[in-house]
Design an enzyme around this catalytic site. Structure first.
Site, PDB file in Angstrom:
ATOM      1  N   TYR A 158     -31.313  84.866   4.074  1.00 12.91           N
ATOM      2  CA  TYR A 158     -30.306  84.759   4.821  1.00 12.91           C
ATOM      3  C   TYR A 158     -28.905  84.811   3.722  1.00 12.91           C
ATOM      4  CZ  TYR A 158     -26.718  83.711   8.451  1.00 12.91           C
ATOM      5  OH  TYR A 158     -25.614  83.519   9.247  1.00 12.91           O
ATOM      6  N   ASP A 159     -28.936  83.896   2.827  1.00 18.35           N
ATOM      7  CA  ASP A 159     -27.826  83.858   2.042  1.00 18.35           C
ATOM      8  C   ASP A 159     -27.560  85.225   1.327  1.00 18.35           C
ATOM      9  OD1 ASP A 159     -28.266  81.354   3.217  1.00 18.35           O
ATOM     10  OD2 ASP A 159     -27.889  80.244   1.273  1.00 18.35           O
ATOM     11  N   GLU A 160     -28.681  85.341   0.677  1.00 19.90           N
ATOM     12  CA  GLU A 160     -28.684  86.653  -0.240  1.00 19.90           C
ATOM     13  C   GLU A 160     -28.616  87.934   0.231  1.00 19.90           C
ATOM     14  OE1 GLU A 160     -27.767  86.204  -3.226  1.00 19.90           O
ATOM     15  OE2 GLU A 160     -28.976  84.721  -4.412  1.00 19.90           O
ATOM     16  N   ASN A 213     -19.890  77.464  10.622  1.00 26.39           N
ATOM     17  CA  ASN A 213     -20.809  76.878  11.885  1.00 26.39           C
ATOM     18  C   ASN A 213     -19.621  76.931  13.308  1.00 26.39           C
ATOM     19  OD1 ASN A 213     -21.419  75.707   9.410  1.00 26.39           O
ATOM     20  ND2 ASN A 213     -23.012  75.020  10.974  1.00 26.39           N
ATOM     21  N   VAL A 248     -27.718  72.329  14.970  1.00 21.63           N
ATOM     22  CA  VAL A 248     -27.522  70.851  15.181  1.00 21.63           C
ATOM     23  C   VAL A 248     -26.808  70.708  16.291  1.00 21.63           C
ATOM     24  CG1 VAL A 248     -25.353  70.894  13.816  1.00 21.63           C
ATOM     25  CG2 VAL A 248     -26.637  68.817  13.978  1.00 21.63           C
ATOM     26  N   PHE A 262     -28.591  68.202  19.340  1.00 21.74           N
ATOM     27  CA  PHE A 262     -28.208  67.030  19.788  1.00 21.74           C
ATOM     28  C   PHE A 262     -27.874  67.096  21.070  1.00 21.74           C
ATOM     29  CE2 PHE A 262     -26.593  65.680  15.391  1.00 21.74           C
ATOM     30  CZ  PHE A 262     -27.787  65.713  14.882  1.00 21.74           C
ATOM     31  N   ARG A 316     -20.208  69.105   8.088  1.00 21.19           N
ATOM     32  CA  ARG A 316     -20.328  70.693   8.570  1.00 21.19           C
ATOM     33  C   ARG A 316     -18.713  70.660   9.263  1.00 21.19           C
ATOM     34  NH1 ARG A 316     -23.742  71.032   5.786  1.00 21.19           N
ATOM     35  NH2 ARG A 316     -25.903  72.233   6.382  1.00 21.19           N
ATOM     36  N   ARG A 352     -19.641  71.191   3.993  1.00 19.82           N
ATOM     37  CA  ARG A 352     -18.910  72.603   4.182  1.00 19.82           C
ATOM     38  C   ARG A 352     -17.751  72.243   4.956  1.00 19.82           C
ATOM     39  NH1 ARG A 352     -23.080  75.963   7.029  1.00 19.82           N
ATOM     40  NH2 ARG A 352     -23.864  76.390   5.190  1.00 19.82           N
TER      41      ARG A 352
HETATM   42  P1  NAD Z   1     -27.780  84.875  17.189  1.00 15.11           P
HETATM   43  O1  NAD Z   1     -29.215  84.856  16.612  1.00 15.11           O
HETATM   44  O2  NAD Z   1     -27.524  84.345  18.708  1.00 15.11           O
HETATM   45  O3  NAD Z   1     -27.536  86.387  17.655  1.00 15.11           O
HETATM   46  C1  NAD Z   1     -27.788  87.473  16.578  1.00 15.11           C
HETATM   47  C2  NAD Z   1     -28.383  88.835  17.484  1.00 15.11           C
HETATM   48  O4  NAD Z   1     -28.820  89.814  16.646  1.00 15.11           O
HETATM   49  C3  NAD Z   1     -29.470  88.509  18.608  1.00 15.11           C
HETATM   50  O5  NAD Z   1     -29.065  88.996  19.756  1.00 15.11           O
HETATM   51  C4  NAD Z   1     -30.428  89.016  17.779  1.00 15.11           C
HETATM   52  O6  NAD Z   1     -31.287  89.673  18.925  1.00 15.11           O
HETATM   53  C5  NAD Z   1     -30.058  90.289  16.941  1.00 15.11           C
HETATM   54  N1  NAD Z   1     -30.655  90.847  16.224  1.00 15.11           N
HETATM   55  C6  NAD Z   1     -31.327  90.159  15.018  1.00 15.11           C
HETATM   56  N2  NAD Z   1     -31.825  91.175  14.189  1.00 15.11           N
HETATM   57  C7  NAD Z   1     -31.547  92.348  14.672  1.00 15.11           C
HETATM   58  C8  NAD Z   1     -31.994  93.836  14.246  1.00 15.11           C
HETATM   59  N3  NAD Z   1     -32.761  93.997  13.231  1.00 15.11           N
HETATM   60  N4  NAD Z   1     -31.667  94.630  15.117  1.00 15.11           N
HETATM   61  C9  NAD Z   1     -30.747  94.337  16.328  1.00 15.11           C
HETATM   62  N5  NAD Z   1     -30.386  93.150  16.766  1.00 15.11           N
HETATM   63  C10 NAD Z   1     -30.920  92.369  15.872  1.00 15.11           C
HETATM   64  O7  NAD Z   1     -26.668  84.521  16.229  1.00 15.11           O
HETATM   65  P2  NAD Z   1     -25.282  84.306  16.429  1.00 15.11           P
HETATM   66  O8  NAD Z   1     -25.037  82.922  16.387  1.00 15.11           O
HETATM   67  O9  NAD Z   1     -24.486  85.085  17.514  1.00 15.11           O
HETATM   68  O10 NAD Z   1     -24.665  85.125  14.965  1.00 15.11           O
HETATM   69  C11 NAD Z   1     -24.003  86.378  15.160  1.00 15.11           C
HETATM   70  C12 NAD Z   1     -23.780  86.754  13.756  1.00 15.11           C
HETATM   71  O11 NAD Z   1     -22.599  85.960  13.043  1.00 15.11           O
HETATM   72  C13 NAD Z   1     -25.004  86.720  12.761  1.00 15.11           C
HETATM   73  O12 NAD Z   1     -24.744  87.773  11.926  1.00 15.11           O
HETATM   74  C14 NAD Z   1     -24.738  85.523  12.000  1.00 15.11           C
HETATM   75  O13 NAD Z   1     -25.246  85.829  10.616  1.00 15.11           O
HETATM   76  C15 NAD Z   1     -23.261  85.552  11.818  1.00 15.11           C
HETATM   77  N6  NAD Z   1     -22.630  83.913  11.729  1.00 15.11           N
HETATM   78  C16 NAD Z   1     -22.896  83.178  12.813  1.00 15.11           C
HETATM   79  C17 NAD Z   1     -22.854  81.809  12.628  1.00 15.11           C
HETATM   80  C18 NAD Z   1     -22.852  80.733  13.594  1.00 15.11           C
HETATM   81  O14 NAD Z   1     -22.545  79.560  13.407  1.00 15.11           O
HETATM   82  N7  NAD Z   1     -23.238  81.246  15.011  1.00 15.11           N
HETATM   83  C19 NAD Z   1     -22.392  81.301  11.356  1.00 15.11           C
HETATM   84  C20 NAD Z   1     -22.280  82.229  10.293  1.00 15.11           C
HETATM   85  C21 NAD Z   1     -22.697  83.731  10.429  1.00 15.11           C
HETATM   86  N1  UDP Z   2     -29.400  69.206  11.360  1.00 15.12           N
HETATM   87  C1  UDP Z   2     -29.808  67.768  11.958  1.00 15.12           C
HETATM   88  N2  UDP Z   2     -30.487  67.759  12.981  1.00 15.12           N
HETATM   89  C2  UDP Z   2     -30.764  68.897  13.661  1.00 15.12           C
HETATM   90  C3  UDP Z   2     -30.480  70.093  13.276  1.00 15.12           C
HETATM   91  C4  UDP Z   2     -29.733  70.213  12.080  1.00 15.12           C
HETATM   92  O1  UDP Z   2     -29.320  66.768  11.346  1.00 15.12           O
HETATM   93  O2  UDP Z   2     -31.675  68.629  14.635  1.00 15.12           O
HETATM   94  C5  UDP Z   2     -28.576  69.257  10.153  1.00 15.12           C
HETATM   95  C6  UDP Z   2     -28.950  70.079   9.244  1.00 15.12           C
HETATM   96  O3  UDP Z   2     -29.744  69.571   8.172  1.00 15.12           O
HETATM   97  C7  UDP Z   2     -27.736  70.560   8.648  1.00 15.12           C
HETATM   98  C8  UDP Z   2     -26.671  70.494   9.799  1.00 15.12           C
HETATM   99  O4  UDP Z   2     -27.151  69.770  10.565  1.00 15.12           O
HETATM  100  O5  UDP Z   2     -27.447  69.690   7.615  1.00 15.12           O
HETATM  101  C9  UDP Z   2     -26.267  71.949  10.365  1.00 15.12           C
HETATM  102  O6  UDP Z   2     -27.502  72.531  10.713  1.00 15.12           O
HETATM  103  P1  UDP Z   2     -27.359  73.819  11.622  1.00 15.12           P
HETATM  104  O7  UDP Z   2     -28.880  74.436  11.535  1.00 15.12           O
HETATM  105  O8  UDP Z   2     -26.724  73.954  12.598  1.00 15.12           O
HETATM  106  O9  UDP Z   2     -26.477  74.831  10.451  1.00 15.12           O
HETATM  107  P2  UDP Z   2     -26.352  75.272   9.067  1.00 15.12           P
HETATM  108  O10 UDP Z   2     -27.367  74.386   8.083  1.00 15.12           O
HETATM  109  O11 UDP Z   2     -26.835  76.598   8.909  1.00 15.12           O
HETATM  110  O12 UDP Z   2     -25.064  74.914   8.712  1.00 15.12           O
END
Ligand code: NAD
Ligand code: UDP
Length: 339
Positions: free
Chosen positions: A166-168, A195, A208, A212, A232, A298
């Site tokens: 994901y990150d890379e 987040n 999280v 929760f 976070r 973060r």
């Molecule tokens: P989510 O998993 O709820 O939504 C992602 C959507 O993309 C889903 O509907 C999934 O079915 C679709 N999808 C995944 N792979 C696909 C593919 N190959 N082709 C077509 N559709 C595909 O996630 P989200 O929380 O709604 O995140 C949306 C975007 O925002 C993502 O790109 C994510 O990386 C980015 N983002 C979200 C957060 C967050 O906190 N929610 C944080 C950082 C970045």
């Molecule tokens: N986390 C937790 N309990 C849970 C789910 C997540 O303590 O049931 C922690 C997790 O280890 C991280 C933070 O909450 O430190 C945020 O996690 P999340 O998966 O929501 O997002 P991300 O790690 O991608 O920021």
């Protein structure tokens, strides 16, 4: 609407538009997901026509059922790892699983979605000569050694760990966006999302806030990973969507990346306690091992979003949690969730 999206980009709008935003045909990839479905609601509300492309790997049609049959909405089941040929004026590229559990389930597919998906959407934008926005992530900063994180920080990412797909993947997608901009003059925007939380988070995606709230509503133990002192900064989804849309409307040439998030930083234990209090739960804290490469802190520096987009988050944590709790309470009333 398939025909309308394909036929003519000059066609007159069918409806009146609010807020003097001119109507567009907008592609939202990942629109059946948590963030994408809220974005689509706002775009439809502004009078745009929306094509949602999603392979439903983590998204759900339930997130879109309230606009099913809307004359300005269309859904297309498609994997963005494959080329896409549609006629639109703007693209929001959100397709990608966002929760660690989901993106680690099939890591190769996650990298493909980030990289091949970005190439396919950029090629589409290039053919159409249209603006494209990439939903990037605070994960590009990895486990940050600079705090808070501003856009100029290059990050501290493990390239071979379990989060790397994901990150890379997202970092490579950013690279591709900027190379299409430099090499082909493409009109790009990159948002780094911190987040987000709110209604329509997947019930079992392991993030999280959803974990929760569900545990608290069921009076089960709250699963704290590690010692819970990691931090976070949580942004309510409506604020995030407003920021993304503001970025999309900035002048050509302003590319970002721009952080969008809520700088209100708290520890995971503080989050758990707030949720227990707001739900009136009898849950207790239960400690579990910290997942590999879990970032220790973060917090976004949002000065750029404030100055350039005139954007700041407006929904404070307790209010956002209340709205999220209400959502999960209503879903749990009709659905069983096993974590
Ligand atoms: P989510 O998993 O709820 O939504 C992602 C959507 O993309 C889903 O509907 C999934 O079915 C679709 N999808 C995944 N792979 C696909 C593919 N190959 N082709 C077509 N559709 C595909 O996630 P989200 O929380 O709604 O995140 C949306 C975007 O925002 C993502 O790109 C994510 O990386 C980015 N983002 C979200 C957060 C967050 O906190 N929610 C944080 C950082 C970045
Ligand atoms: N986390 C937790 N309990 C849970 C789910 C997540 O303590 O049931 C922690 C997790 O280890 C991280 C933070 O909450 O430190 C945020 O996690 P999340 O998966 O929501 O997002 P991300 O790690 O991608 O920021």
């Amino acid at each position: 609407m398939a025909d309308r999206l394909r036929v003519s980009r000059q066609r007159k709008p069918l409806v009146m538009f609010r807020k003097s935003v001119s109507p567009q045909r907008i592609l939202v990839t990942g629109g059946a997901g948590f963030v994408g479905s809220h974005l689509i609601d706002c775009l439809i509300d502004q009078g745009h026509e929306v094509l949602c492309v999603d392979n439903l790997v983590t998204g759900s049609m339930r997130n879109l059922e309230h606009i099913h049959g809307h004359p300005r909405f269309m859904f297309m089941h498609h994997d963005i790892c494959l080329p896409l040929d549609v006629e639109v004026d703007q693209i929001y590229n959100l397709a990608c699983p966002a929760s660690p559990i989901h993106y680690q389930r099939d890591p190769v597919q996650t990298t493909k979605t980030c990289v091949l998906g970005a190439i396919n959407m950029l090629e589409l934008a290039r053919r159409l000569n249209c603006r494209i926005l990439q939903a990037s992530t605070s994960e590009v900063y990895g486990d940050p050694s600079v705090h808070p994180q501003s856009e100029s920080y290059w990050g501290n990412v493990n390239p071979v760990g379990v989060r790397s797909c994901y990150d890379e993947g997202k970092r490579c997608a950013e690279t591709l966006f900027f190379d299409y901009h430099r090499q082909f003059g493409l009109d790009i925007k990159v948002v780094r999302v911190f987040n987000a939380y709110g209604p329509r988070m997947h019930l079992a995606d392991g993030r999280v806030v959803s974990n929760f709230i569900i545990q608290a509503l069921q009076n089960r133990a709250i699963s704290i990973y590690g010692d819970g002192t990691q931090t976070r900064s949580f942004c309510f989804v409506d604020d995030l969507v407003a920021g993304m849309m503001r970025l999309m409307e900035t002048e050509r040439g302003f590319t970002g990346p721009v952080n969008i998030g809520n700088p209100n930083e708290l520890t995971i234990i503080q989050l758990a306690k707030a949720i227990i209090e707001l739900t009136g739960s009898r849950s207790e804290l239960m400690y579990r091992p910290l997942p590999c490469d879990d970032p220790s802190r973060r917090k976004p520096d949002i000065s750029l979003a404030q100055s350039k987009l005139c954007w700041s988050p407006s929904i404070e944590l307790r209010e956002g949690l209340r709205r999220s709790i209400e959502y999960f309470r209503s879903v749990l009333a009709v659905e069983q969730v096993v974590q």
